[in-house]
Motif scaffolding. Structure first.
Motif, PDB file in Angstrom:
ATOM      1  N   THR A 112      26.635  56.966  35.701  1.00 18.60           N
ATOM      2  CA  THR A 112      25.597  56.078  36.844  1.00 18.60           C
ATOM      3  C   THR A 112      26.065  55.875  38.241  1.00 18.60           C
ATOM      4  O   THR A 112      25.081  56.617  39.057  1.00 18.60           O
ATOM      5  N   LEU A 113      27.510  56.587  38.523  1.00 24.36           N
ATOM      6  CA  LEU A 113      27.650  57.353  39.482  1.00 24.36           C
ATOM      7  C   LEU A 113      26.941  58.468  40.057  1.00 24.36           C
ATOM      8  O   LEU A 113      26.185  58.544  40.934  1.00 24.36           O
ATOM      9  N   GLN A 114      26.171  59.031  39.286  1.00 24.23           N
ATOM     10  CA  GLN A 114      25.682  60.771  39.917  1.00 24.23           C
ATOM     11  C   GLN A 114      24.611  60.016  39.375  1.00 24.23           C
ATOM     12  O   GLN A 114      23.711  61.170  40.048  1.00 24.23           O
ATOM     13  N   ALA A 115      23.669  59.444  38.775  1.00 21.90           N
ATOM     14  CA  ALA A 115      22.592  59.076  39.129  1.00 21.90           C
ATOM     15  C   ALA A 115      22.077  58.296  40.572  1.00 21.90           C
ATOM     16  O   ALA A 115      21.131  59.156  40.400  1.00 21.90           O
ATOM     17  N   ARG A 116      23.098  57.749  40.603  1.00 19.94           N
ATOM     18  CA  ARG A 116      22.886  56.606  42.120  1.00 19.94           C
ATOM     19  C   ARG A 116      22.611  57.714  43.303  1.00 19.94           C
ATOM     20  O   ARG A 116      22.139  57.717  44.515  1.00 19.94           O
ATOM     21  N   LEU A 117      23.912  58.974  42.962  1.00 21.81           N
ATOM     22  CA  LEU A 117      24.055  60.032  43.612  1.00 21.81           C
ATOM     23  C   LEU A 117      22.573  60.805  44.098  1.00 21.81           C
ATOM     24  O   LEU A 117      22.166  61.177  45.285  1.00 21.81           O
ATOM     25  N   ALA A 118      22.291  61.335  42.883  1.00 23.67           N
ATOM     26  CA  ALA A 118      21.196  61.676  43.084  1.00 23.67           C
ATOM     27  C   ALA A 118      19.679  61.231  43.391  1.00 23.67           C
ATOM     28  O   ALA A 118      18.699  62.567  44.029  1.00 23.67           O
ATOM     29  N   ALA A 119      19.530  60.125  42.896  1.00 17.00           N
ATOM     30  CA  ALA A 119      18.550  58.940  43.663  1.00 17.00           C
ATOM     31  C   ALA A 119      18.379  59.068  45.248  1.00 17.00           C
ATOM     32  O   ALA A 119      17.759  58.052  45.477  1.00 17.00           O
ATOM     33  N   GLY A 120      19.914  59.600  45.937  1.00 16.28           N
ATOM     34  CA  GLY A 120      19.976  59.160  47.134  1.00 16.28           C
ATOM     35  C   GLY A 120      20.173  57.537  47.411  1.00 16.28           C
ATOM     36  O   GLY A 120      19.825  56.892  48.676  1.00 16.28           O
ATOM     37  N   ARG A 121      20.433  57.037  46.298  1.00 12.73           N
ATOM     38  CA  ARG A 121      21.219  55.389  46.845  1.00 12.73           C
ATOM     39  C   ARG A 121      23.216  55.987  47.179  1.00 12.73           C
ATOM     40  O   ARG A 121      23.244  54.449  47.450  1.00 12.73           O
ATOM     41  N   ARG A 166      22.555  63.994  50.274  1.00 14.10           N
ATOM     42  CA  ARG A 166      22.089  64.595  51.654  1.00 14.10           C
ATOM     43  C   ARG A 166      21.231  64.371  52.249  1.00 14.10           C
ATOM     44  O   ARG A 166      20.141  64.826  52.646  1.00 14.10           O
ATOM     45  N   ARG A 167      21.808  63.062  52.607  1.00 14.85           N
ATOM     46  CA  ARG A 167      21.859  61.944  53.716  1.00 14.85           C
ATOM     47  C   ARG A 167      21.541  62.873  54.588  1.00 14.85           C
ATOM     48  O   ARG A 167      20.722  62.732  56.048  1.00 14.85           O
ATOM     49  N   GLY A 168      22.406  63.433  55.395  1.00 14.74           N
ATOM     50  CA  GLY A 168      22.715  64.083  56.433  1.00 14.74           C
ATOM     51  C   GLY A 168      22.973  63.854  57.505  1.00 14.74           C
ATOM     52  O   GLY A 168      23.172  62.282  57.360  1.00 14.74           O
ATOM     53  N   GLY A 169      23.117  64.276  59.172  1.00 13.99           N
ATOM     54  CA  GLY A 169      23.581  63.463  59.980  1.00 13.99           C
ATOM     55  C   GLY A 169      24.854  62.380  59.820  1.00 13.99           C
ATOM     56  O   GLY A 169      25.646  62.650  59.687  1.00 13.99           O
ATOM     57  N   GLU A 170      25.030  60.889  60.343  1.00 12.80           N
ATOM     58  CA  GLU A 170      26.101  60.197  60.554  1.00 12.80           C
ATOM     59  C   GLU A 170      27.016  60.060  59.475  1.00 12.80           C
ATOM     60  O   GLU A 170      28.369  60.523  59.152  1.00 12.80           O
ATOM     61  N   ALA A 171      25.878  59.952  58.560  1.00 14.43           N
ATOM     62  CA  ALA A 171      26.457  60.149  56.882  1.00 14.43           C
ATOM     63  C   ALA A 171      27.159  61.247  56.248  1.00 14.43           C
ATOM     64  O   ALA A 171      28.810  60.534  55.685  1.00 14.43           O
ATOM     65  N   GLN A 172      26.570  61.949  56.805  1.00 15.06           N
ATOM     66  CA  GLN A 172      27.357  63.230  56.328  1.00 15.06           C
ATOM     67  C   GLN A 172      28.847  63.315  56.296  1.00 15.06           C
ATOM     68  O   GLN A 172      29.303  63.847  56.500  1.00 15.06           O
ATOM     69  N   GLU A 173      28.543  62.942  58.112  1.00 19.12           N
ATOM     70  CA  GLU A 173      29.694  64.081  57.987  1.00 19.12           C
ATOM     71  C   GLU A 173      30.687  62.631  58.002  1.00 19.12           C
ATOM     72  O   GLU A 173      32.226  62.635  57.998  1.00 19.12           O
ATOM     73  N   ALA A 174      30.035  61.084  57.577  1.00 20.08           N
ATOM     74  CA  ALA A 174      31.019  60.218  57.788  1.00 20.08           C
ATOM     75  C   ALA A 174      31.558  60.208  55.943  1.00 20.08           C
ATOM     76  O   ALA A 174      32.808  60.655  55.536  1.00 20.08           O
ATOM     77  N   ALA A 175      30.947  61.204  55.240  1.00 21.08           N
ATOM     78  CA  ALA A 175      31.151  61.295  54.062  1.00 21.08           C
ATOM     79  C   ALA A 175      32.260  62.357  54.641  1.00 21.08           C
ATOM     80  O   ALA A 175      33.193  62.474  53.155  1.00 21.08           O
ATOM     81  N   ASP A 176      31.843  63.804  55.115  1.00 20.06           N
ATOM     82  CA  ASP A 176      33.297  65.046  54.295  1.00 20.06           C
ATOM     83  C   ASP A 176      33.837  64.419  54.952  1.00 20.06           C
ATOM     84  O   ASP A 176      35.310  64.758  54.820  1.00 20.06           O
ATOM     85  N   ALA A 177      34.205  63.281  56.095  1.00 19.93           N
ATOM     86  CA  ALA A 177      35.778  62.416  56.352  1.00 19.93           C
ATOM     87  C   ALA A 177      36.626  62.394  55.557  1.00 19.93           C
ATOM     88  O   ALA A 177      37.547  62.155  55.600  1.00 19.93           O
ATOM     89  N   LEU A 178      35.543  61.200  54.779  1.00 19.57           N
ATOM     90  CA  LEU A 178      36.276  60.792  53.402  1.00 19.57           C
ATOM     91  C   LEU A 178      36.991  61.150  52.891  1.00 19.57           C
ATOM     92  O   LEU A 178      37.622  61.592  51.850  1.00 19.57           O
ATOM     93  N   ALA A 179      35.686  61.908  52.647  1.00 18.41           N
ATOM     94  CA  ALA A 179      36.607  63.431  51.346  1.00 18.41           C
ATOM     95  C   ALA A 179      37.584  63.443  51.588  1.00 18.41           C
ATOM     96  O   ALA A 179      38.301  64.485  50.677  1.00 18.41           O
ATOM     97  N   GLU A 180      37.780  64.677  53.301  1.00 18.73           N
ATOM     98  CA  GLU A 180      38.848  65.161  53.652  1.00 18.73           C
ATOM     99  C   GLU A 180      40.012  64.368  53.736  1.00 18.73           C
ATOM    100  O   GLU A 180      41.575  64.618  52.650  1.00 18.73           O
ATOM    101  N   ALA A 181      40.155  62.778  53.395  1.00 13.07           N
ATOM    102  CA  ALA A 181      40.475  61.700  53.490  1.00 13.07           C
ATOM    103  C   ALA A 181      41.603  61.662  51.701  1.00 13.07           C
ATOM    104  O   ALA A 181      42.858  61.665  51.661  1.00 13.07           O
ATOM    105  N   ILE A 182      40.467  61.466  51.690  1.00 11.75           N
ATOM    106  CA  ILE A 182      40.998  61.878  50.098  1.00 11.75           C
ATOM    107  C   ILE A 182      41.436  63.635  49.182  1.00 11.75           C
ATOM    108  O   ILE A 182      43.206  63.090  48.211  1.00 11.75           O
ATOM    109  N   LEU A 183      40.957  64.396  49.213  1.00 11.92           N
ATOM    110  CA  LEU A 183      41.670  65.674  49.230  1.00 11.92           C
ATOM    111  C   LEU A 183      43.055  65.865  49.244  1.00 11.92           C
ATOM    112  O   LEU A 183      44.253  66.065  49.086  1.00 11.92           O
TER     113      LEU A 183
END
Length: 292
Positions: free
Chosen positions: A130-139, A263-280
């Motif tokens: 379900t999460l994969q589908a929501r990501l693909a739909a931009g949600r 693929r939203r870009g902008g501030e969302a992409q920067e925040a996603a990059d930071a959270l991904a790094e924190a998880i890794l």
């Protein structure tokens, strides 16, 4: 004394337990990964890994370094953000698999919130499909979900790999001449599909004893002895145990946990990059129970 780049490489190897997979994830040559680890070991004066041609394992000092590395990197990032004046802002829609409900993910998210108070973090917990589908739909902007082992073509940054096992209540006995009672997620649950396919491949009869999209509900059913469920070996909930081999249940194969970004870009992409790094950088934190 401890270089952030070397610490990040160390955490990648500690998660993957493979220099090759760590190099692939970091976009580095394997020789560079080995060099980073060697220099960190020289700085500590202790071996952090034991390795041969077949396996890589953390030493006791390596286990200790996991916590130190995370703390050092978090402090380094807070200092960099303070002095450069960069602050993350915006709305971040993060989806996490049900598997992580009882792990230390809430602590990782809490730390992220403290470090980035101007990010509006929205958490969605659900089935990986379900999460994969929501990501693909931009949600969603970032998800932490599982996929079949080795499915590299599906994309995503590997966090770690594990195997699926059958689990149930201690002392649960399965009658060989009766259908296997299953506790499953609804479609498109990956563990559901894997369990049914494995049983059917061996001609073993089965029946659905419980279906729920909630991990806690499925765990409660398993603890009550209603049946068995397929689950990640490294995330077996308290009160449940792997089903003994003498039960004759088929093997379920491997599973990968990956981070995938939208693929939203902008501030969302920067925040996603930071959270991904924190998880890794959490090392093996996700594989340990949370405080609750």
């Amino acid at each position: 004394m401890y270089e952030p780049t070397q610490l990040r490489t160390f955490l990648a190897v500690a998660q993957a337990l493979s220099f090759t997979r760590a190099a692939r994830r970091l976009g580095l040559r394997q020789s560079t990964v080995s060099q980073h680890v060697r220099r960190l070991e020289e700085a500590t004066g202790r071996p952090l890994f034991t390795r041969d041609t077949h396996s890589v394992e953390l030493t006791e000092d390596g286990q200790a370094m996991l916590g130190f590395a995370r703390t050092i990197l978090q402090a380094h990032e807070r200092a960099a953000a303070f002095f450069t004046g960069t602050r993350l802002r915006g709305r971040l829609r993060f989806g996490a698999s049900e598997d992580f409900v009882a792990t230390r993910l809430p602590e990782i998210l809490e730390s992220f919130r403290r470090a980035h108070p101007e990010v509006d973090l929205e958490l969605t917990v659900g089935l990986s499909g379900t999460l994969q589908a929501r990501l693909a739909a931009g949600r969603l902007d970032l998800i932490l979900a599982k996929r079949g082992a080795g499915a590299d073509g599906e994309g995503g940054v590997p966090v770690w790999s594990d195997v699926l096992v059958w689990i149930g209540a201690p002392g649960l006995r399965l009658a060989p001449d009766r259908p296997v009672p299953l506790i499953v997620y609804p479609p498109p649950g990956i563990t559901r599909a894997r369990a049914l396919a494995a049983l059917e491949a061996e001609g073993r009869a089965w029946r659905i004893a419980c279906t729920s999209s909630s991990l806690s509900a499925n765990v409660a059913a398993a603890r009550a002895g209603l049946g068995v469920m397929a689950h990640t070996r490294g995330l077996v909930p308290p009160g449940l145990v792997p089903v003994p081999a003498r039960a004759g249940l088929p093997e379920l194969g491997g599973v990968d946990f990956v981070l995938r970004k939208g693929r939203r870009g902008g501030e969302a992409q920067e925040a996603a990059d930071a959270l991904a790094e924190a998880i890794l950088e959490s090392g093996d934190g996700l594989r340990r129970p949370g405080r609750g």
